[in-house]
Design a protein around this motif. Structure first.
Motif, short mmCIF file in Angstrom:
data_model
loop_
_atom_site.label_atom_id
_atom_site.label_comp_id
_atom_site.label_asym_id
_atom_site.label_seq_id
_atom_site.Cartn_x
_atom_site.Cartn_y
_atom_site.Cartn_z
N LYS A 12 1.09 -0.83 -0.07
CA LYS A 12 0.43 -0.32 0.35
C LYS A 12 1.01 1.39 -0.54
O LYS A 12 0.42 2.06 -0.64
CB LYS A 12 -1.02 -0.32 1.25
N GLU A 13 1.97 1.56 0.77
CA GLU A 13 2.98 2.21 0.75
C GLU A 13 3.96 2.78 -0.23
O GLU A 13 3.33 3.66 -1.14
CB GLU A 13 4.22 2.02 1.90
N ALA A 14 4.05 1.42 -1.10
CA ALA A 14 4.35 1.42 -2.73
C ALA A 14 3.60 2.26 -2.92
O ALA A 14 3.86 3.21 -4.39
CB ALA A 14 4.62 0.26 -3.02
N GLU A 15 2.17 1.34 -3.55
CA GLU A 15 1.05 2.37 -3.92
C GLU A 15 1.32 3.68 -4.30
O GLU A 15 0.78 4.82 -5.39
CB GLU A 15 0.39 1.47 -4.27
N ALA A 16 0.60 4.09 -3.13
CA ALA A 16 0.76 5.00 -2.99
C ALA A 16 1.68 6.55 -3.30
O ALA A 16 1.55 7.46 -3.66
CB ALA A 16 0.22 5.54 -1.27
N LYS A 17 2.95 5.53 -2.83
CA LYS A 17 3.93 6.37 -4.00
C LYS A 17 4.47 6.69 -5.05
O LYS A 17 4.12 8.10 -5.65
CB LYS A 17 5.51 5.91 -2.68
N TRP A 22 3.03 9.30 -10.10
CA TRP A 22 2.84 9.66 -11.71
C TRP A 22 2.31 11.05 -11.61
O TRP A 22 1.64 11.79 -12.33
CB TRP A 22 2.57 8.29 -12.07
N SER A 23 1.01 11.02 -10.62
CA SER A 23 0.46 12.23 -10.00
C SER A 23 1.53 13.51 -11.07
O SER A 23 0.09 14.64 -11.67
CB SER A 23 -0.62 12.46 -9.01
N LYS A 24 2.50 13.56 -10.44
CA LYS A 24 2.66 14.78 -10.05
C LYS A 24 3.55 14.90 -11.54
O LYS A 24 3.71 15.64 -12.11
CB LYS A 24 4.37 14.60 -8.70
N ALA A 25 4.14 14.26 -12.02
CA ALA A 25 4.36 14.33 -13.43
C ALA A 25 3.64 14.44 -14.27
O ALA A 25 3.80 15.04 -15.49
CB ALA A 25 5.62 12.87 -14.00
#
Length: 193
Positions: A12-17, A22-25
């Motif tokens: 979950k931590e990895a998916e959030a990161k 990707w959102s920032k990009a």
């Protein structure tokens, strides 16, 4: 916290990161696209006043280059995050038949009188079994496997989980990034299951 809960928490931590990166990009790429669109429109209007098509192409090339750089930087950040996550999961390889795995790693070593052996602290007894004459050193930075040396600096072999991941990472990473890209294209975000 049990292993399954820990794995779930790490996932979950990895998916959030991943989503954050990707959102920032995508946000940055969107801003560049909007800027490019505004510049194109301004150029069209200015073009009627004698702006050359060469200047328009130069501005478009500049915007495309900046967008590529943002994507590459995002992929690099994502790569580092995925590598970190993969490294933190190496300890789970110890859960089943680890004694057998350790034995196979020992048998992969070239024939030599190994006088120094570094292993995970939980592997000291295993190492003593295979290397009764060697100085066994506990190393908490080793998730599994071993590093052996001849004591004279002539021969050294690192056969740890970490080293294997490091060697295979260039082959693994493109598949991971491809999977993430496909999920983003299909769903808009990486799989959250």
């Amino acid at each position: 916290m049990g292993c399954d809960e820990l794995i779930g928490s790490l996932r979950k931590e990895a998916e959030a990161k991943v989503r954050e990166i990707w959102s920032k990009a995508e946000e940055e790429a969107g801003m560049i696209r909007a800027d490019l669109s505004q510049r194109r429109e301004a150029m069209r209007q200015e073009n009627s006043y004698g702006q050359s098509s060469e200047e328009v192409r130069k501005i478009q090339l500049d915007a495309e280059t900046r967008a590529r750089i943002i994507k590459l930087e995002s992929a690099d950040r994502l790569s580092m995050r995925l590598y970190s996550l993969a490294t933190s999961c190496l300890v789970f390889l110890r859960e089943e038949n680890y004694g057998e795995i350790f034995g196979r790693l020992v048998h992969e070593l070239p024939s030599c009188q190994w006088l120094g052996v570094r292993v995970n602290p939980h592997d000291s007894d295993l190492a003593k079994k295979y290397f009764p004459e060697a100085k066994i050193t506990a190393d908490k930075d080793i998730a599994g496997g071993l590093a052996a040396d001849d004591g004279e600096g002539k021969a050294k072999v690192v056969n740890t989980f970490e080293k294997r991941l490091e060697k295979l990472w260039p082959q693994i990473l493109p598949h991971l990034l491809g999977d993430i890209s496909r999920e983003i294209m299909d769903n808009g975000t990486p799989d959250q299951s």
